[in-house]
Motif scaffolding. Structure first.
Motif, PDB file in Angstrom:
ATOM      1  N   PRO A  25     -14.083  -0.353  -8.149  1.00  0.00           N
ATOM      2  CA  PRO A  25     -13.736   1.376  -6.941  1.00  0.00           C
ATOM      3  C   PRO A  25     -13.766   0.857  -5.478  1.00  0.00           C
ATOM      4  N   ALA A  26     -13.819  -0.024  -4.799  1.00  0.00           N
ATOM      5  CA  ALA A  26     -14.126  -0.505  -3.492  1.00  0.00           C
ATOM      6  C   ALA A  26     -12.754  -0.124  -3.514  1.00  0.00           C
ATOM      7  N   PRO A  27     -12.774   0.141  -2.232  1.00  0.00           N
ATOM      8  CA  PRO A  27     -11.100   0.091  -1.758  1.00  0.00           C
ATOM      9  C   PRO A  27     -10.792  -0.849  -1.304  1.00  0.00           C
ATOM     10  N   PHE A  28      -9.163  -1.332  -1.191  1.00  0.00           N
ATOM     11  CA  PHE A  28      -8.518  -2.333  -1.052  1.00  0.00           C
ATOM     12  C   PHE A  28      -7.306  -1.850   0.195  1.00  0.00           C
ATOM     13  N   ASN A  39      -2.427   7.812   2.959  1.00  0.00           N
ATOM     14  CA  ASN A  39      -3.018   6.238   2.879  1.00  0.00           C
ATOM     15  C   ASN A  39      -1.789   5.599   3.389  1.00  0.00           C
ATOM     16  N   THR A  40      -0.459   5.959   3.754  1.00  0.00           N
ATOM     17  CA  THR A  40       0.566   4.907   3.934  1.00  0.00           C
ATOM     18  C   THR A  40       0.915   5.069   5.338  1.00  0.00           C
ATOM     19  N   GLN A  58      -8.892   5.858  -2.474  1.00  0.00           N
ATOM     20  CA  GLN A  58      -9.412   5.163  -0.678  1.00  0.00           C
ATOM     21  C   GLN A  58      -8.995   4.039  -0.764  1.00  0.00           C
ATOM     22  N   ASP A  59      -7.272   3.410  -1.328  1.00  0.00           N
ATOM     23  CA  ASP A  59      -6.686   2.026  -0.289  1.00  0.00           C
ATOM     24  C   ASP A  59      -5.617   2.792   0.168  1.00  0.00           C
ATOM     25  N   ARG A  60      -5.637   1.805   0.870  1.00  0.00           N
ATOM     26  CA  ARG A  60      -4.554   2.199   1.823  1.00  0.00           C
ATOM     27  C   ARG A  60      -3.449   0.689   2.122  1.00  0.00           C
ATOM     28  N   LEU A  61      -1.877   1.555   2.608  1.00  0.00           N
ATOM     29  CA  LEU A  61      -0.815   0.496   2.325  1.00  0.00           C
ATOM     30  C   LEU A  61      -0.079   0.595   4.189  1.00  0.00           C
ATOM     31  N   ILE A  62      -0.277  -0.539   4.286  1.00  0.00           N
ATOM     32  CA  ILE A  62       0.527  -0.848   6.033  1.00  0.00           C
ATOM     33  C   ILE A  62       1.977  -1.426   5.516  1.00  0.00           C
ATOM     34  N   PRO A 101      -8.752  -5.279   8.731  1.00  0.00           N
ATOM     35  CA  PRO A 101      -8.269  -3.718   9.120  1.00  0.00           C
ATOM     36  C   PRO A 101      -9.985  -3.372   9.009  1.00  0.00           C
ATOM     37  N   LYS A 102     -10.074  -2.256   9.397  1.00  0.00           N
ATOM     38  CA  LYS A 102     -11.417  -1.431   9.491  1.00  0.00           C
ATOM     39  C   LYS A 102     -11.576  -0.913   8.768  1.00  0.00           C
ATOM     40  N   ASP A 103     -13.526  -1.230   8.118  1.00  0.00           N
ATOM     41  CA  ASP A 103     -13.486  -0.437   7.464  1.00  0.00           C
ATOM     42  C   ASP A 103     -13.102  -1.151   6.000  1.00  0.00           C
ATOM     43  N   ILE A 104     -12.663  -1.809   5.283  1.00  0.00           N
ATOM     44  CA  ILE A 104     -12.111  -1.948   4.160  1.00  0.00           C
ATOM     45  C   ILE A 104     -12.219  -3.663   3.790  1.00  0.00           C
ATOM     46  N   LYS A 105     -13.062  -4.543   3.040  1.00  0.00           N
ATOM     47  CA  LYS A 105     -13.287  -5.848   3.074  1.00  0.00           C
ATOM     48  C   LYS A 105     -12.535  -6.527   1.909  1.00  0.00           C
ATOM     49  N   ARG A 106     -11.253  -5.883   0.964  1.00  0.00           N
ATOM     50  CA  ARG A 106     -10.867  -6.100   0.215  1.00  0.00           C
ATOM     51  C   ARG A 106      -8.992  -6.376   0.837  1.00  0.00           C
TER      52      ARG A 106
END
Ligand SMILES: C[S@@+](CC[C@H](N)C(=O)[O-])C[C@H]1O[C@@H](n2cnc3c(N)ncnc32)[C@H](O)[C@@H]1O
Length: 273
Positions: free
Chosen positions: A32-35, A131-132, A106-110, A149-154
């Motif tokens: 579940p951890a965000p990526f 989130n994009t 919870q995930d993000r795309l740049i 990235p801020k706050d995201i480890k994966r």
């Protein structure tokens, strides 16, 4: 900047890159951890294969055009399901749209795209996607500006340059060093063309000599790589491949080799862990 991906969308190289990308992204969904996904050369995100550009080259006919009857239990099915979900095969999804379809809240795309028109199309595609974010900026500059990235480890970083300017292999080798110092845990996937073996070998040697560990290459050859003026094959170099990726990549490439009547498909360790 003359390169427009619309002429090449859905060709054999896209099929290989996108099937492997979906496999890589799938490995993030187990926890579940965000990526975060950083797509440094994003393109427009979706391509009309009945449009003027795609029809002009017809490249997709020997790529996604051959995959219409793939069985639901094919190793390619997870990617082909997303292609259909995006409106394919006519509206063929590029890398950022495939990633976007796999993202959880919870995930993000740049996405970075340097061509102003392609960036506008991509921006419109994701205008209402949470989130994009879409940037009109140089891929290599973006690595320095946006990592870590801020706050995201994966995270997964996809680098898919057009190789229209000299020195792209050298810039990619340098980019891996930037990533290593700024986001050392990221999985990195770099697409490269295989025209003749010589520049590919030099690139792989430079990576192996650079100190980066845990590197795998997946390659699909349509023909022996003898004619330097033709795209004879393509490869994906993956740094820190997730557990089980090598086996899945082998299944994906074996299937593509059969359906696309390719010359050869290999998955090899370039640098061990
Ligand atoms: C091969 S296409 C990308 C395809 C996309 N990754 C996909 O799989 O759907 C390469 C893209 O990179 C863009 N580009 C070229 N040089 C760039 C740079 N220095 N920084 C960012 N984007 C660049 C091109 O305009 C083009 O849209």
């Amino acid at each position: 900047m003359n390169y427009r991906h619309a002429y090449h969308a859905g060709n054999f190289a896209d099929c290989m890159k996108h099937a492997l990308l979906v496999s890589l992204l799938g490995s993030y969904l187990h926890k579940p951890a965000p990526f975060i996904v950083l797509d440094t050369h994003a393109g427009t995100g979706r391509y009309d294969l009945e449009g003027t550009e795609a029809e002009k080259t017809g490249e997709w006919h020997s790529g996604i055009g051959r995959l219409a009857h793939e069985a639901p239990n094919s190793p390619l099915a997870p990617w082909l399901d997303l292609v259909r979900q995006a409106g394919g095969p006519r509206y063929y999804p590029g890398s950022p749209l495939l990633a976007s379809l796999m993202l959880r809240p919870q995930d993000r795309l740049i996405c970075c795209e340097k061509h102003p028109q392609d960036k506008r199309d991509l921006y419109r595609l994701f205008a209402r996607t949470p989130n994009t974010t879409v940037h009109e900026r140089d891929a290599y500059e973006a690595l320095r500006a946006l990592l870590p990235p801020k706050d995201i480890k994966r995270g997964l970083i996809l680098m898919d340059p057009p190789f229209e300017e000299a020195g792209e292999f050298e810039r990619l080798t340098q980019a891996l060093q930037t990533i290593r110092t700024r986001f050392a845990t990221a999985v990195v996937a770099i697409w490269y063309p295989i025209k003749h073996r010589t520049p590919v070998r030099a690139f792989q040697t430079a990576i192996a000599d650079s100190g980066v560990r845990d590197v795998l290459t997946a390659e699909l050859l349509m023909r022996p790589p003898h004619d330097p003026d033709q795209l004879n094959g393509s490869g994906l170099l993956v740094v820190r491949p997730p557990y089980g990726f090598a086996e899945n990549a082998t299944r994906l490439l074996d299937r593509l080799k059969t359906v696309l009547a390719a010359h050869d498909a290999t998955v090899s360790t370039l640098v061990p862990e």
